[in-house]
Enzyme design. Structure first.
Site, PDB file in Angstrom:
ATOM      1  CG  ASP A   1      -1.803   1.486   1.376  1.00  0.00           C
ATOM      2  OD1 ASP A   1      -3.395   0.443   1.124  1.00  0.00           O
ATOM      3  OD2 ASP A   1      -1.236   1.932   1.087  1.00  0.00           O
TER       4      ASP A   1
ATOM      5  N   GLY B   1     -15.291   3.480   4.102  1.00  0.00           N
ATOM      6  CA  GLY B   1     -14.080   3.712   3.688  1.00  0.00           C
ATOM      7  C   GLY B   1     -13.602   3.398   2.415  1.00  0.00           C
ATOM      8  CD  GLN B   2     -14.564  -0.202  -2.455  1.00  0.00           C
ATOM      9  OE1 GLN B   2     -15.816  -0.145  -1.363  1.00  0.00           O
ATOM     10  NE2 GLN B   2     -14.219  -0.831  -3.101  1.00  0.00           N
TER      11      GLN B   2
ATOM     12  CG  ASN C   1     -12.305  -0.452   4.066  1.00  0.00           C
ATOM     13  OD1 ASN C   1     -12.360  -0.927   5.438  1.00  0.00           O
ATOM     14  ND2 ASN C   1     -11.293  -0.176   3.829  1.00  0.00           N
TER      15      ASN C   1
ATOM     16  CG  HIS D   1      -8.746  -2.759  -2.866  1.00  0.00           C
ATOM     17  ND1 HIS D   1      -9.827  -2.496  -2.806  1.00  0.00           N
ATOM     18  CD2 HIS D   1      -8.742  -2.182  -0.903  1.00  0.00           C
ATOM     19  CE1 HIS D   1     -10.259  -1.187  -2.050  1.00  0.00           C
ATOM     20  NE2 HIS D   1      -9.416  -0.794  -1.114  1.00  0.00           N
TER      21      HIS D   1
ATOM     22  CG  HIS E   1      -6.591  -2.836   2.384  1.00  0.00           C
ATOM     23  ND1 HIS E   1      -5.986  -2.033   2.753  1.00  0.00           N
ATOM     24  CD2 HIS E   1      -7.632  -2.324   2.543  1.00  0.00           C
ATOM     25  CE1 HIS E   1      -6.723  -0.620   1.965  1.00  0.00           C
ATOM     26  NE2 HIS E   1      -7.771  -0.885   2.071  1.00  0.00           N
TER      27      HIS E   1
HETATM   28  P1  AMP Z   1      -9.556   1.574   0.140  1.00  0.00           P
HETATM   29  O1  AMP Z   1      -9.527   3.035   1.275  1.00  0.00           O
HETATM   30  O2  AMP Z   1     -10.072   0.701   1.167  1.00  0.00           O
HETATM   31  O3  AMP Z   1     -10.396   2.102  -1.314  1.00  0.00           O
HETATM   32  O4  AMP Z   1      -8.149   1.123   0.189  1.00  0.00           O
HETATM   33  C1  AMP Z   1      -7.551   1.688  -1.196  1.00  0.00           C
HETATM   34  C2  AMP Z   1      -5.570   2.038  -0.725  1.00  0.00           C
HETATM   35  O5  AMP Z   1      -5.388   1.982  -2.194  1.00  0.00           O
HETATM   36  C3  AMP Z   1      -5.984   2.647   0.119  1.00  0.00           C
HETATM   37  O6  AMP Z   1      -4.329   2.389   1.127  1.00  0.00           O
HETATM   38  C4  AMP Z   1      -4.756   3.723  -1.046  1.00  0.00           C
HETATM   39  O7  AMP Z   1      -3.449   4.193   0.118  1.00  0.00           O
HETATM   40  C5  AMP Z   1      -4.577   2.848  -1.540  1.00  0.00           C
HETATM   41  N1  AMP Z   1      -3.759   3.063  -2.557  1.00  0.00           N
HETATM   42  C6  AMP Z   1      -3.502   4.390  -3.514  1.00  0.00           C
HETATM   43  N2  AMP Z   1      -3.499   4.039  -5.231  1.00  0.00           N
HETATM   44  C7  AMP Z   1      -2.543   3.026  -4.641  1.00  0.00           C
HETATM   45  C8  AMP Z   1      -1.250   3.081  -5.828  1.00  0.00           C
HETATM   46  N3  AMP Z   1      -1.181   3.381  -7.164  1.00  0.00           N
HETATM   47  N4  AMP Z   1      -0.320   1.891  -5.531  1.00  0.00           N
HETATM   48  C9  AMP Z   1      -0.456   1.647  -3.911  1.00  0.00           C
HETATM   49  N5  AMP Z   1      -1.239   1.694  -3.468  1.00  0.00           N
HETATM   50  C10 AMP Z   1      -2.500   2.365  -3.309  1.00  0.00           C
END
Ligand code: AMP
Ligand code: ZN
Length: 116
Positions: A33, A94-95, A88, A101, A103
């Site tokens: 992440d 929080g998505q 999420n 994906h 985490h």
């Molecule tokens: P969510 O909030 O569950 O949708 O998680 C999305 C996650 O994607 C967040 O924790 C971001 O930090 C991560 N994220 C967004 N863009 C990138 C990227 N280019 N490379 C790696 N992680 C990313």
């Protein structure tokens, strides 16, 4: 495989945006992440674009099982036998990236505090 042009995770899958990749399976990729919330914070992303885990489950239930297997593999390869998975679903939860994906978090001091 379905992709969405303006989806950041589809761009990572396509190699158009760099990511620190820790592992791959036939239909998923695991990368760090960008904004880690724990010492070990990896995202496991099915290659096929669906908006959230429920959509992936509806389209291909076994893909989520394989994503969990990849999460377990990369966590253990990094020395984390114990880890937390968070999925999420929806902006209200929080998505922020609307491509399924998981985490995978480990190594934080507060990791044993109960969230649920
Ligand atoms: P969510 O909030 O569950 O949708 O998680 C999305 C996650 O994607 C967040 O924790 C971001 O930090 C991560 N994220 C967004 N863009 C990138 C990227 N280019 N490379 C790696 N992680 C990313
Ligand atoms: Zn996508």
């Amino acid at each position: 495989m379905s992709t969405v042009a303006d989806c950041v995770f589809c761009k990572i899958v396509a190699g158009e945006i760099p990511a620190e990749v820790l592992g791959r399976s036939d239909d998923a990729i695991a990368f760090r992440d960008l904004n880690p919330q724990a010492p070990f914070h990896v995202l496991v992303v099915p290659l096929d674009h669906h908006e959230n885990a429920a959509e992936s489950a509806a389209a291909d239930p076994a893909s989520l099982g394989r994503a969990v297997a990849l999460a377990d593999q990369v966590a253990k390869e990094a020395g984390n036998a114990d880890y937390r998975m968070i999925v999420n679903t929806g902006a209200g939860a929080g998505q922020t990236v609307f491509h399924t994906h998981v985490h995978v978090l480990a190594g934080a001091s507060g990791m044993t505090e109960a969230l649920v």
